[in-house]
Design an enzyme around this catalytic site. Structure first.
Site, mmCIF file in Angstrom:
data_model
loop_
_atom_site.group_PDB
_atom_site.id
_atom_site.type_symbol
_atom_site.label_atom_id
_atom_site.label_comp_id
_atom_site.label_asym_id
_atom_site.label_seq_id
_atom_site.Cartn_x
_atom_site.Cartn_y
_atom_site.Cartn_z
ATOM 1 N N ASP A 1 -31.626 -6.119 12.796
ATOM 2 C CA ASP A 1 -32.740 -4.580 12.694
ATOM 3 C C ASP A 1 -32.547 -3.681 12.362
ATOM 4 O O ASP A 1 -32.141 -3.524 14.010
ATOM 5 C CB ASP A 1 -34.019 -5.999 11.911
ATOM 6 C CG ASP A 1 -35.102 -5.516 11.446
ATOM 7 O OD1 ASP A 1 -34.838 -4.719 10.471
ATOM 8 O OD2 ASP A 1 -36.205 -5.674 12.190
ATOM 9 N N CYS B 1 -32.413 -7.615 7.625
ATOM 10 C CA CYS B 1 -32.845 -8.539 6.395
ATOM 11 C C CYS B 1 -32.969 -7.260 5.381
ATOM 12 O O CYS B 1 -33.467 -6.155 4.492
ATOM 13 C CB CYS B 1 -33.938 -8.159 6.875
ATOM 14 S SG CYS B 1 -35.369 -7.165 7.728
ATOM 15 N N ARG C 1 -49.271 -8.106 3.455
ATOM 16 C CA ARG C 1 -48.678 -7.928 4.759
ATOM 17 C C ARG C 1 -49.139 -6.903 5.483
ATOM 18 O O ARG C 1 -49.978 -5.957 4.738
ATOM 19 C CB ARG C 1 -47.406 -6.567 3.760
ATOM 20 C CG ARG C 1 -46.612 -6.142 5.244
ATOM 21 C CD ARG C 1 -45.220 -5.334 4.401
ATOM 22 N NE ARG C 1 -44.237 -5.801 4.104
ATOM 23 C CZ ARG C 1 -42.859 -5.720 3.627
ATOM 24 N NH1 ARG C 1 -42.663 -4.806 4.352
ATOM 25 N NH2 ARG C 1 -41.769 -6.478 4.014
ATOM 26 N N GLN D 1 -39.005 -13.743 5.216
ATOM 27 C CA GLN D 1 -37.540 -13.554 4.921
ATOM 28 C C GLN D 1 -36.469 -14.103 5.947
ATOM 29 O O GLN D 1 -35.371 -14.951 5.473
ATOM 30 C CB GLN D 1 -37.443 -11.988 6.307
ATOM 31 C CG GLN D 1 -35.638 -11.638 6.160
ATOM 32 C CD GLN D 1 -35.258 -10.712 5.259
ATOM 33 O OE1 GLN D 1 -35.484 -10.178 4.824
ATOM 34 N NE2 GLN D 1 -34.369 -11.239 4.962
ATOM 35 N N HIS E 1 -41.780 -12.318 10.891
ATOM 36 C CA HIS E 1 -41.274 -12.071 9.565
ATOM 37 C C HIS E 1 -41.160 -13.487 8.617
ATOM 38 O O HIS E 1 -39.696 -13.470 8.545
ATOM 39 C CB HIS E 1 -40.498 -10.842 9.471
ATOM 40 C CG HIS E 1 -40.473 -10.424 7.669
ATOM 41 N ND1 HIS E 1 -40.876 -10.496 6.430
ATOM 42 C CD2 HIS E 1 -39.545 -9.512 7.100
ATOM 43 C CE1 HIS E 1 -40.934 -9.851 5.733
ATOM 44 N NE2 HIS E 1 -40.227 -8.823 5.796
ATOM 45 N N ARG F 1 -34.464 -13.669 -1.508
ATOM 46 C CA ARG F 1 -35.886 -13.821 -0.944
ATOM 47 C C ARG F 1 -36.509 -14.143 -2.583
ATOM 48 O O ARG F 1 -37.463 -15.025 -2.204
ATOM 49 C CB ARG F 1 -36.763 -12.739 -0.859
ATOM 50 C CG ARG F 1 -35.717 -11.400 0.594
ATOM 51 C CD ARG F 1 -36.350 -12.303 1.790
ATOM 52 N NE ARG F 1 -37.624 -11.768 1.752
ATOM 53 C CZ ARG F 1 -38.328 -11.316 1.772
ATOM 54 N NH1 ARG F 1 -37.858 -9.633 2.335
ATOM 55 N NH2 ARG F 1 -39.998 -10.622 1.832
HETATM 56 N N1 CP Z 1 -36.575 -7.540 4.574
HETATM 57 C C1 CP Z 1 -37.905 -6.500 3.966
HETATM 58 O O1 CP Z 1 -38.620 -7.050 3.930
HETATM 59 O O2 CP Z 1 -38.101 -5.564 3.108
HETATM 60 P P1 CP Z 1 -39.150 -4.475 2.529
HETATM 61 O O3 CP Z 1 -39.517 -3.756 3.336
HETATM 62 O O4 CP Z 1 -38.910 -3.948 1.339
HETATM 63 O O5 CP Z 1 -40.319 -5.562 2.340
HETATM 64 N N1 NVA Z 2 -38.678 -5.441 11.639
HETATM 65 C C1 NVA Z 2 -38.861 -3.794 10.383
HETATM 66 C C2 NVA Z 2 -38.502 -5.018 9.435
HETATM 67 C C3 NVA Z 2 -38.499 -4.606 8.090
HETATM 68 C C4 NVA Z 2 -38.526 -5.434 6.617
HETATM 69 C C5 NVA Z 2 -40.960 -3.798 10.061
HETATM 70 O O1 NVA Z 2 -41.341 -4.311 10.581
HETATM 71 O O2 NVA Z 2 -40.432 -2.385 9.813
#
Ligand code: CP
Ligand code: NVA
Length: 301
Positions: free
Chosen positions: A220, A260, A103, A133, A130, A288
């Protein structure tokens, strides 16, 4: 040849179908002892440069349930955080472990990691997309409607990594997709250019238009990780892009709402809608785990 999963575009429609069908089975059989554990004697490294609840925990639990071991690494733990090149980290780590979940901020870092790793790399969220997700969301839609290809799917809010992932899913699978985002926060230009060639792809600045007759409504946060400095400006720009009772009236009567998570109740979505029976948000979060188990099984041979 090893396979990575950095974007939805990395999978074919039949591979997505296979993963989704396998997810159903894994979900149904959770807790029953599998004869063959695909990650037995295998280790997964999770490198997270941003916070996470769902992605981290669902991967760690998923690895465990598939018979493997996971190692969680933040940049503070790795020499990468002190400037060791990604290409060196990739070559070293992949001589120890069998799978890497990463990540990060810049998507190019994921590409570099994948290029130099001899084991599969999974995108656990980048600023561009992502995919784990949305792969899982496709399963949630399939579980609810028995189909994920013929529905009207809509997106309301920021043209961020999640919106980009939905466009990628549309490009691979061809379902009807409509997005409503303020012009300034439109999704990735390249993806948009490709999607605009499809008759069943639309983008507008009007949330009402986007959700009309929609079966699945997605949103989101307005302020993603890394956007914190723009918080006030963004809150102003996204006013009117909230998923609330009035907006939902325009959707199909059987529509579901996805988010999400994490969510900011009262900003992109009301508390009432998160708790409404149309919201499948917590099943979405659970899924997930099941989808990523199917994905890991698919990637790690
Ligand atoms: N939706 C999602 O990826 O959540 P987190 O940031 O908690 O992993
Ligand atoms: N768009 C958000 C998604 C978190 C799961 C971010 O990137 O912070």
């Amino acid at each position: 040849m090893k396979r990575d999963f950095l974007r939805l575009l990395d999978l074919s429609p039949s591979e997505i179908d296979k993963i989704i069908k396998r997810t159903s089975l894994l979900k149904k059989n959770r807790g029953k002892t599998e004869k063959k554990l695909p990650l037995k004697n295998k280790t997964t490294a999770l490198i997270f440069e941003k916070s996470s609840t769902r992605t981290r925990v669902s991967f760690e639990v998923g690895v465990y349930e598939l018979g493997g071991k996971s190692i969680f690494l933040s940049p503070r733990d790795l020499q990468m955080g002190r400037g060791e090149p990604i290409k060196d980290t990739a070559r070293v780590l992949s001589r120890y472990v069998h799978l890497i979940v990463y990540r990060c901020f810049e998507h190019s870092k994921l590409e570099e990691l994948a290029k130099y790793s001899s084991c599969p790399v999974i995108n656990g969220l980048s600023d561009l997309t992502h995919p784990v997700q949305v792969l899982s969301d496709l399963f949630t839609i399939y579980e609810h409607f028995g189909d994920y290809k013929k529905l009207n799917i809509s997106w309301v809010g920021d043209g961020n990594n999640m919106a980009n992932a939905w466009i990628e899913a549309h490009l691979v699978l061809g379902f009807n997709l409509t997005l409503a985002c303020p012009k300034k926060y439109y999704p990735d230009k390249e993806l948009l250019k490709r999607a605009m060639k499809n008759k069943n792809f639309r983008i507008t600045e009007d949330p009402k238009e986007a959700v009309k007759s929609s079966d699945v409504i997605n949103t989101d946060v307005w302020i993603s990780m890394g956007d914190e400095e723009e918080a006030e400006e963004r809150k102003r720009a996204f006013k009117g892009y909230q998923i609330n009772r009035d907006l939902l009236k325009l959707a199909d009567k059987n529509a579901i709402v996805l988010h999400c998570l994490p969510a900011y109740r009262g900003q992109e979505i009301t508390d009432e809608i998160i708790e409404d029976k149309k919201s499948v948000i917590f099943t979405q979060a659970e899924n997930r785990l099941h989808t990523q188990k199917a994905l890991m099984e698919f990637l790690v041979k």
